[in-house]
Enzyme design. Structure first.
Site, mmCIF file in Angstrom:
data_model
loop_
_atom_site.group_PDB
_atom_site.id
_atom_site.type_symbol
_atom_site.label_atom_id
_atom_site.label_comp_id
_atom_site.label_asym_id
_atom_site.label_seq_id
_atom_site.Cartn_x
_atom_site.Cartn_y
_atom_site.Cartn_z
ATOM 1 N N SER A 225 -43.325 1.483 -7.338
ATOM 2 C CA SER A 225 -42.648 2.773 -7.489
ATOM 3 C C SER A 225 -41.892 2.861 -8.818
ATOM 4 O O SER A 225 -41.537 1.847 -9.421
ATOM 5 C CB SER A 225 -41.670 2.956 -6.333
ATOM 6 O OG SER A 225 -40.681 1.953 -6.392
ATOM 7 N N GLU A 246 -47.059 -0.490 -13.980
ATOM 8 C CA GLU A 246 -48.038 0.477 -13.455
ATOM 9 C C GLU A 246 -47.323 1.210 -12.332
ATOM 10 O O GLU A 246 -47.140 0.659 -11.249
ATOM 11 C CB GLU A 246 -49.260 -0.252 -12.873
ATOM 12 C CG GLU A 246 -49.956 -1.171 -13.841
ATOM 13 C CD GLU A 246 -50.891 -0.446 -14.799
ATOM 14 O OE1 GLU A 246 -50.873 0.807 -14.831
ATOM 15 O OE2 GLU A 246 -51.618 -1.145 -15.516
ATOM 16 N N CYS A 280 -52.298 5.077 -6.401
ATOM 17 C CA CYS A 280 -51.502 5.614 -7.519
ATOM 18 C C CYS A 280 -52.308 6.639 -8.299
ATOM 19 O O CYS A 280 -51.754 7.578 -8.839
ATOM 20 C CB CYS A 280 -51.038 4.486 -8.411
ATOM 21 S SG CYS A 280 -52.377 3.416 -8.887
ATOM 22 N N GLU A 379 -44.980 12.803 -6.281
ATOM 23 C CA GLU A 379 -46.023 11.981 -5.677
ATOM 24 C C GLU A 379 -45.759 11.845 -4.177
ATOM 25 O O GLU A 379 -44.712 11.347 -3.778
ATOM 26 C CB GLU A 379 -46.011 10.596 -6.324
ATOM 27 C CG GLU A 379 -47.124 9.715 -5.831
ATOM 28 C CD GLU A 379 -47.115 8.354 -6.501
ATOM 29 O OE1 GLU A 379 -46.048 7.706 -6.513
ATOM 30 O OE2 GLU A 379 -48.167 7.942 -7.003
HETATM 31 P P1 NAP Z 1 -42.134 -0.566 -4.387
HETATM 32 O O1 NAP Z 1 -41.111 -0.426 -3.352
HETATM 33 O O2 NAP Z 1 -41.773 -0.335 -5.802
HETATM 34 O O3 NAP Z 1 -42.773 -2.007 -4.172
HETATM 35 C C1 NAP Z 1 -43.631 -2.617 -5.071
HETATM 36 C C2 NAP Z 1 -43.335 -4.109 -5.108
HETATM 37 O O4 NAP Z 1 -42.032 -4.323 -5.663
HETATM 38 C C3 NAP Z 1 -43.312 -4.752 -3.723
HETATM 39 O O5 NAP Z 1 -43.795 -6.072 -3.823
HETATM 40 C C4 NAP Z 1 -41.832 -4.749 -3.409
HETATM 41 O O6 NAP Z 1 -41.457 -5.683 -2.444
HETATM 42 C C5 NAP Z 1 -41.245 -5.081 -4.761
HETATM 43 N N1 NAP Z 1 -39.837 -4.723 -4.911
HETATM 44 C C6 NAP Z 1 -39.114 -3.797 -4.223
HETATM 45 N N2 NAP Z 1 -37.831 -3.782 -4.655
HETATM 46 C C7 NAP Z 1 -37.744 -4.707 -5.636
HETATM 47 C C8 NAP Z 1 -36.683 -5.158 -6.487
HETATM 48 N N3 NAP Z 1 -35.444 -4.641 -6.412
HETATM 49 N N4 NAP Z 1 -36.957 -6.121 -7.392
HETATM 50 C C9 NAP Z 1 -38.191 -6.644 -7.502
HETATM 51 N N5 NAP Z 1 -39.223 -6.267 -6.719
HETATM 52 C C10 NAP Z 1 -39.009 -5.302 -5.807
HETATM 53 O O7 NAP Z 1 -43.348 0.392 -4.157
HETATM 54 P P2 NAP Z 1 -43.973 0.763 -2.785
HETATM 55 O O8 NAP Z 1 -43.135 1.833 -2.196
HETATM 56 O O9 NAP Z 1 -44.158 -0.443 -1.997
HETATM 57 O O10 NAP Z 1 -45.387 1.343 -3.297
HETATM 58 C C11 NAP Z 1 -45.645 2.687 -3.505
HETATM 59 C C12 NAP Z 1 -45.433 3.122 -4.947
HETATM 60 O O11 NAP Z 1 -46.148 2.277 -5.857
HETATM 61 C C13 NAP Z 1 -45.928 4.495 -5.226
HETATM 62 O O12 NAP Z 1 -44.977 5.221 -5.941
HETATM 63 C C14 NAP Z 1 -47.191 4.295 -6.085
HETATM 64 O O13 NAP Z 1 -47.504 5.311 -6.970
HETATM 65 C C15 NAP Z 1 -46.916 3.046 -6.793
HETATM 66 N N6 NAP Z 1 -48.192 2.357 -7.096
HETATM 67 C C16 NAP Z 1 -48.650 2.359 -8.376
HETATM 68 C C17 NAP Z 1 -49.842 1.754 -8.700
HETATM 69 C C18 NAP Z 1 -50.375 1.743 -10.097
HETATM 70 O O14 NAP Z 1 -51.295 1.007 -10.375
HETATM 71 N N7 NAP Z 1 -49.871 2.523 -10.989
HETATM 72 C C19 NAP Z 1 -50.552 1.102 -7.697
HETATM 73 C C20 NAP Z 1 -50.061 1.115 -6.411
HETATM 74 C C21 NAP Z 1 -48.860 1.739 -6.129
HETATM 75 P P3 NAP Z 1 -41.290 -5.253 -0.886
HETATM 76 O O15 NAP Z 1 -42.214 -4.124 -0.622
HETATM 77 O O16 NAP Z 1 -41.616 -6.500 -0.187
HETATM 78 O O17 NAP Z 1 -39.871 -4.833 -0.697
#
Ligand code: NAP
Ligand code: MG
Length: 477
Positions: A225, A246, A280, A379
């Protein structure tokens, strides 16, 4: 109980703490994973550093490449097992999960084949000098990946890092990490030296944050995110290490009235329902030339209404979304849009036989969405498509570029000049012309501009991102 891999050993968290894993199919707990924390990250980073100074660091590029090719085959040999794990963990249909494992193997194959083909350079300089440009690994690289395509994302992120000789530490997402833990184990089986590939499961705020700010890492690759992406870049800044981000997207299809109707309509529907919209690069905005808006939207609506949602075994178009909060988020967007008077043109259907307690949502197509409505620029990360008309090329480009994101776009027209003009004018990292793709395409450099992030993964560009150069200037007289 699943385990982490640190320094070539299958381990639990040092604290002994665990997390329960729920299946989005029925909301029930079916597995337990270690809740790694800062102490486990310390061990993993130390093991990676040791690997660089030991067997892994001493391997030739040829040997690294061969190991990776062996890994590609090992993944294919275990594809069904991995696909089942992935489907149970994320809820995705079996066909999608199986395809994800083919892509995972492709990453090891592509980067394994490239490992010994990245050469240095000789730079002509002053008389009496020999100047060599060496390409070297960065060191210990950190990889924080999301839950939507866990196995694919792990391959995409660590493939180029390992090919260039880095030692990696992976922090997969708490919501779906079973395939990633198993992939690390498969890597040990094919003979990756201890510490070359380490993985620590746990919470983002604990294990993830500890990894991002660790003083002994040399690079961070983050997919997730925008909110967390900013935290990652801040952590990277404090240690002055490079990061590739990303992040999210709100990718548009720009459809002109001379487009191939049938191909465009079916591709548009697939592009938003793939992985239940949790991609994404999902094509979540549909911009259509006004003089054939009605005709095109009626075809899209007809196809959209046939979309079916079910369990992985039912193997329909969509599975459930990954967790309860994601389900609530998607439903909130749909309810809010209805409250705001937006018109639903079509909805898919949830199979009546899905288990109670699963995180299913109804795929929904909204028409005539005003550009300033949240559905047109935020999004959703679910199977919700927002359609809107445009009058001419300039208007289309303005609408397409009118969000904070810039990840991917598609332009649909048979007019060659327009194809080129629009592709050049779109502000994003990838443009498809008369086609659309999310995931796969391991050869194709991928990444965002604006709030969608920076840096490039996939293709040969990822090898550049995950390595550095050293210029050796030798005076020989
Ligand atoms: P997220 O909360 O940002 O999680 C992504 C990763 O970061 C997970 O492994 C998460 O661990 C970890 N994380 C969370 N808080 C963190 C912190 N404070 N420090 C370090 N790492 C941390 O994203 P999500 O909600 O799971 O995924 C959805 C989002 O990802 C959407 O906005 C989507 O657009 C984006 N996305 C982008 C792409 C791309 O290629 N551009 C691909 C896929 C998804 P935990 O989940 O274990 O807490
Ligand atoms: Mg999360």
């Amino acid at each position: 109980m699943a385990h982490m891999i640190i320094g070539g050993k299958a381990v639990q968290a040092q604290s002994g703490k665990t997390l329960e894993v729920r299946s989005p199919v029925d909301g029930l707990t079916f597995e337990t994973i270690p809740r790694g924390e800062a102490a486990d990250i310390d061990l993993a980073v130390a093991a990676a550093r040791q690997a660089l100074n030991g067997a892994w660091g001493k391997m030739s590029a040829l040997e690294r490449g061969r190991l990776m090719l062996k890994m590609a085959q090992h993944v294919l040999d275990h594809a069904e097992e991995l696909a089942l794990l992935e489907a149970q963990d994320t809820g995705k249909p079996m066909t999608t999960a199986r395809n994800d494992m083919v892509v995972l193997a492709r990453y090891f194959e592509f980067y394994g084949s490239a490992a010994d083909k990245i050469h240095g350079e000789v730079i002509p300089f002053l008389n009496g000098y020999q100047v060599n440009l060496l390409r070297e690994p960065l060191g210990v690289t950190a990889h924080i990946i999301p839950w939507n395509y866990p196995a694919q994302m792990m391959g995409r992120s660590i493939g180029p890092a390992l090919a260039m000789g880095n030692a990696v530490v992976v922090k997969p997402a708490e919501d779906a990490c079973l395939s990633c833990l198993r992939i690390a184990e498969l890597a040990l089986e094919v003979g990756f030296p201890p510490g070359a590939l380490n993985i620590v499961s746990g919470l983002g705020e604990e294990a993830g944050a500890a990894l991002a700010k660790h003083p002994d890492i040399n690079f961070i690759s983050f997919t997730g995110s925008n909110e967390v992406g900013v935290l990652i870049q801040q952590a990277a800044a404090l240690n002055a290490v490079k990061c590739v981000l990303e992040l999210g997207g709100k990718s548009p299809h720009v459809v002109f009235s001379d487009a191939n109707l049938e191909l465009a309509a079916s591709t548009v529907v697939r592009g938003i329902i793939q992985n239940t919209g949790q991609t994404c690069t999902a094509g979540s905005r549909l911009l259509v030339q006004s003089d054939f808006y009605e005709e095109f939207l009626s075809l899209v609506a007809e196809k959209f209404s046939k979309v079916r949602v079910g369990t992985p075994e039912m193997n329909l178009d969509c599975g459930p979304v990954v967790n309860l909060s994601q389900q609530q988020r998607v439903n909130k967007y749909i309810a809010q849009a209805q409250q705001d008077g937006l018109k639903i043109l079509a909805q898919g259907q949830i199979d009546p036989n899905v288990p109670n307690g699963g995180y299913y949502v109804t795929p929904t197509l909204f028409g005539q969405v005003p550009a300033e409505h949240p559905l047109a620029h935020e999004e959703v990360f679910g199977p919700v498509l927002a359609a809107m008309p445009f009058v001419d090329e300039a208007h289309a480009i303005a609408l397409a570029n009118g969000t904070d994101y810039g990840l991917l776009a598609a332009v649909w027209t048979e007019n060659g000049g327009r194809q080129q003009r629009v592709a050049k004018a779109l502000k994003c990292g990838q443009v498809f012309v008369n086609s659309f793709g999310a995931g796969g395409g391991v050869e194709l450099p991928f990444g965002g501009v604006k709030s969608s992030g920076h840096g490039r993964e996939k293709g040969f560009m990822a090898l550049e991102e995950m390595s550095t150069t050293k210029t050796v200037i030798h005076f020989h007289g």
